[in-house]
Design a protein around this motif. Sequence first.
Motif, PDB file in Angstrom:
ATOM      1  N   PRO A 199       0.811  -1.227   0.000  1.00 45.41           N
ATOM      2  CA  PRO A 199       0.000   0.000   0.000  1.00 45.41           C
ATOM      3  C   PRO A 199       0.844   1.278   0.000  1.00 45.41           C
ATOM      4  O   PRO A 199       0.513   2.245  -0.679  1.00 45.41           O
ATOM      5  CB  PRO A 199      -0.831  -0.100   1.273  1.00 45.41           C
ATOM      6  N   PHE A 200       1.937   1.287   0.750  1.00 44.58           N
ATOM      7  CA  PHE A 200       2.790   2.471   0.808  1.00 44.58           C
ATOM      8  C   PHE A 200       3.433   2.737  -0.555  1.00 44.58           C
ATOM      9  O   PHE A 200       3.397   3.852  -1.068  1.00 44.58           O
ATOM     10  CB  PHE A 200       3.857   2.297   1.891  1.00 44.58           C
ATOM     11  N   VAL A 201       4.004   1.702  -1.140  1.00 44.91           N
ATOM     12  CA  VAL A 201       4.678   1.852  -2.433  1.00 44.91           C
ATOM     13  C   VAL A 201       3.681   2.214  -3.527  1.00 44.91           C
ATOM     14  O   VAL A 201       3.942   3.096  -4.353  1.00 44.91           O
ATOM     15  CB  VAL A 201       5.464   0.579  -2.804  1.00 44.91           C
ATOM     16  N   SER A 202       2.528   1.576  -3.533  1.00 47.49           N
ATOM     17  CA  SER A 202       1.544   1.878  -4.570  1.00 47.49           C
ATOM     18  C   SER A 202       1.048   3.314  -4.461  1.00 47.49           C
ATOM     19  O   SER A 202       0.854   3.996  -5.474  1.00 47.49           O
ATOM     20  CB  SER A 202       0.377   0.892  -4.549  1.00 47.49           C
ATOM     21  N   THR A 203       0.886   3.805  -3.230  1.00 43.41           N
ATOM     22  CA  THR A 203       0.479   5.197  -3.042  1.00 43.41           C
ATOM     23  C   THR A 203       1.571   6.144  -3.530  1.00 43.41           C
ATOM     24  O   THR A 203       1.289   7.137  -4.218  1.00 43.41           O
ATOM     25  CB  THR A 203       0.169   5.472  -1.556  1.00 43.41           C
ATOM     26  N   LEU A 204       2.824   5.824  -3.202  1.00 37.78           N
ATOM     27  CA  LEU A 204       3.930   6.653  -3.692  1.00 37.78           C
ATOM     28  C   LEU A 204       3.975   6.688  -5.216  1.00 37.78           C
ATOM     29  O   LEU A 204       4.179   7.744  -5.820  1.00 37.78           O
ATOM     30  CB  LEU A 204       5.271   6.128  -3.166  1.00 37.78           C
ATOM     31  N   PHE A 205       3.807   5.520  -5.844  1.00 42.25           N
ATOM     32  CA  PHE A 205       3.830   5.476  -7.307  1.00 42.25           C
ATOM     33  C   PHE A 205       2.711   6.328  -7.893  1.00 42.25           C
ATOM     34  O   PHE A 205       2.923   7.066  -8.857  1.00 42.25           O
ATOM     35  CB  PHE A 205       3.726   4.028  -7.814  1.00 42.25           C
ATOM     36  N   GLU A 206       1.525   6.209  -7.335  1.00 44.96           N
ATOM     37  CA  GLU A 206       0.399   6.990  -7.857  1.00 44.96           C
ATOM     38  C   GLU A 206       0.646   8.489  -7.687  1.00 44.96           C
ATOM     39  O   GLU A 206       0.378   9.280  -8.594  1.00 44.96           O
ATOM     40  CB  GLU A 206      -0.904   6.570  -7.190  1.00 44.96           C
ATOM     41  N   GLU A 207       1.153   8.887  -6.522  1.00 44.28           N
ATOM     42  CA  GLU A 207       1.445  10.303  -6.307  1.00 44.28           C
ATOM     43  C   GLU A 207       2.558  10.779  -7.232  1.00 44.28           C
ATOM     44  O   GLU A 207       2.519  11.888  -7.755  1.00 44.28           O
ATOM     45  CB  GLU A 207       1.816  10.560  -4.845  1.00 44.28           C
ATOM     46  N   TYR A 208       3.557   9.921  -7.436  1.00 43.39           N
ATOM     47  CA  TYR A 208       4.656  10.304  -8.321  1.00 43.39           C
ATOM     48  C   TYR A 208       4.173  10.446  -9.765  1.00 43.39           C
ATOM     49  O   TYR A 208       4.568  11.367 -10.472  1.00 43.39           O
ATOM     50  CB  TYR A 208       5.805   9.303  -8.226  1.00 43.39           C
ATOM     51  N   LYS A 209       3.319   9.523 -10.189  1.00 40.63           N
ATOM     52  CA  LYS A 209       2.776   9.609 -11.548  1.00 40.63           C
ATOM     53  C   LYS A 209       2.039  10.926 -11.763  1.00 40.63           C
ATOM     54  O   LYS A 209       2.136  11.541 -12.820  1.00 40.63           O
ATOM     55  CB  LYS A 209       1.826   8.434 -11.822  1.00 40.63           C
ATOM     56  N   GLU A 210       1.321  11.368 -10.738  1.00 39.34           N
ATOM     57  CA  GLU A 210       0.524  12.577 -10.872  1.00 39.34           C
ATOM     58  C   GLU A 210       1.335  13.847 -10.672  1.00 39.34           C
ATOM     59  O   GLU A 210       1.195  14.812 -11.429  1.00 39.34           O
ATOM     60  CB  GLU A 210      -0.638  12.552  -9.879  1.00 39.34           C
ATOM     61  N   PHE A 211       2.202  13.875  -9.650  1.00 40.44           N
ATOM     62  CA  PHE A 211       2.858  15.125  -9.261  1.00 40.44           C
ATOM     63  C   PHE A 211       4.348  15.190  -9.554  1.00 40.44           C
ATOM     64  O   PHE A 211       4.917  16.280  -9.558  1.00 40.44           O
ATOM     65  CB  PHE A 211       2.634  15.385  -7.763  1.00 40.44           C
ATOM     66  N   TYR A 245       8.192   0.651 -16.777  1.00 35.68           N
ATOM     67  CA  TYR A 245       7.117  -0.200 -17.278  1.00 35.68           C
ATOM     68  C   TYR A 245       5.902  -0.086 -16.367  1.00 35.68           C
ATOM     69  O   TYR A 245       4.771   0.077 -16.830  1.00 35.68           O
ATOM     70  CB  TYR A 245       7.612  -1.642 -17.365  1.00 35.68           C
ATOM     71  N   GLU A 246       6.129  -0.132 -15.062  1.00 34.44           N
ATOM     72  CA  GLU A 246       5.020  -0.041 -14.112  1.00 34.44           C
ATOM     73  C   GLU A 246       4.391   1.349 -14.091  1.00 34.44           C
ATOM     74  O   GLU A 246       3.184   1.481 -13.958  1.00 34.44           O
ATOM     75  CB  GLU A 246       5.480  -0.419 -12.710  1.00 34.44           C
ATOM     76  N   LEU A 247       5.204   2.374 -14.220  1.00 30.25           N
ATOM     77  CA  LEU A 247       4.693   3.738 -14.150  1.00 30.25           C
ATOM     78  C   LEU A 247       3.977   4.182 -15.414  1.00 30.25           C
ATOM     79  O   LEU A 247       2.935   4.823 -15.358  1.00 30.25           O
ATOM     80  CB  LEU A 247       5.843   4.725 -13.897  1.00 30.25           C
ATOM     81  N   ASP A 248       4.540   3.889 -16.566  1.00 29.67           N
ATOM     82  CA  ASP A 248       4.136   4.586 -17.781  1.00 29.67           C
ATOM     83  C   ASP A 248       3.577   3.724 -18.914  1.00 29.67           C
ATOM     84  O   ASP A 248       2.944   4.257 -19.810  1.00 29.67           O
ATOM     85  CB  ASP A 248       5.335   5.381 -18.335  1.00 29.67           C
ATOM     86  N   TYR A 249       3.840   2.441 -18.912  1.00 24.89           N
ATOM     87  CA  TYR A 249       3.454   1.633 -20.068  1.00 24.89           C
ATOM     88  C   TYR A 249       2.057   1.051 -19.885  1.00 24.89           C
ATOM     89  O   TYR A 249       1.732   0.551 -18.811  1.00 24.89           O
ATOM     90  CB  TYR A 249       4.465   0.496 -20.278  1.00 24.89           C
ATOM     91  N   PRO A 250       1.226   1.099 -20.935  1.00 24.77           N
ATOM     92  CA  PRO A 250      -0.102   0.469 -20.836  1.00 24.77           C
ATOM     93  C   PRO A 250       0.059  -1.058 -20.845  1.00 24.77           C
ATOM     94  O   PRO A 250       0.457  -1.642 -21.841  1.00 24.77           O
ATOM     95  CB  PRO A 250      -0.841   0.968 -22.073  1.00 24.77           C
ATOM     96  N   LYS A 251      -0.208  -1.677 -19.716  1.00 22.82           N
ATOM     97  CA  LYS A 251       0.057  -3.097 -19.553  1.00 22.82           C
ATOM     98  C   LYS A 251      -1.117  -3.975 -19.954  1.00 22.82           C
ATOM     99  O   LYS A 251      -2.262  -3.638 -19.696  1.00 22.82           O
ATOM    100  CB  LYS A 251       0.451  -3.372 -18.105  1.00 22.82           C
ATOM    101  N   THR A 252      -0.761  -5.077 -20.577  1.00 27.23           N
ATOM    102  CA  THR A 252      -1.709  -6.129 -20.914  1.00 27.23           C
ATOM    103  C   THR A 252      -1.018  -7.455 -20.609  1.00 27.23           C
ATOM    104  O   THR A 252       0.179  -7.483 -20.304  1.00 27.23           O
ATOM    105  CB  THR A 252      -2.078  -6.103 -22.410  1.00 27.23           C
ATOM    106  N   GLU A 253      -1.737  -8.529 -20.717  1.00 26.02           N
ATOM    107  CA  GLU A 253      -1.117  -9.843 -20.549  1.00 26.02           C
ATOM    108  C   GLU A 253      -0.019 -10.035 -21.598  1.00 26.02           C
ATOM    109  O   GLU A 253       1.042 -10.568 -21.311  1.00 26.02           O
ATOM    110  CB  GLU A 253      -2.175 -10.940 -20.658  1.00 26.02           C
TER     111      GLU A 253
END
Length: 126
Positions: A34-46, A98-106
């Motif tokens: 949860p901590f890392v995912s929140t950081l990633f989301e905030e980083y993606k936005e700000f 890849y996790e931050l910016d790429y549109p992921k699919t299977e």
Amino acid sequence: MRSKAFTELQQESDIWVRLRNILRYLSAEVHQDPFVSTLFEEYKEFRLAEIERCFAQSEEAAVQLIGSLIREGQRQGYYAQVPLPLTAFMLVKMIFSYELDYPKTEQSDQDLKQLLRHMLRKRTDD
């Protein structure tokens, strides 16, 4: 949590499986911690500098671990002689990007795995 996970992942005897599992953990960490995912989301936005510094420290630890695994795989004859620590650094950056910016699919996940195998696999002409 990451330190504990990396210690557990180091118990695997197969070097390729160990590297794949560590890269998989880094990728999954974005979604499961949860901590890392929140950081990633905030980083993606700000794109805040404070979060970037946090990621830089985290990335350095991952680069050191992955570099040592690649070096071990090279000594055992599994991996090509790629430049270190540059290759480890690029792998970590690639996973995070890849996790931050790429549109992921299977399919993109499968393509990423294929790319990693291609980058590191020792070829018969090496």
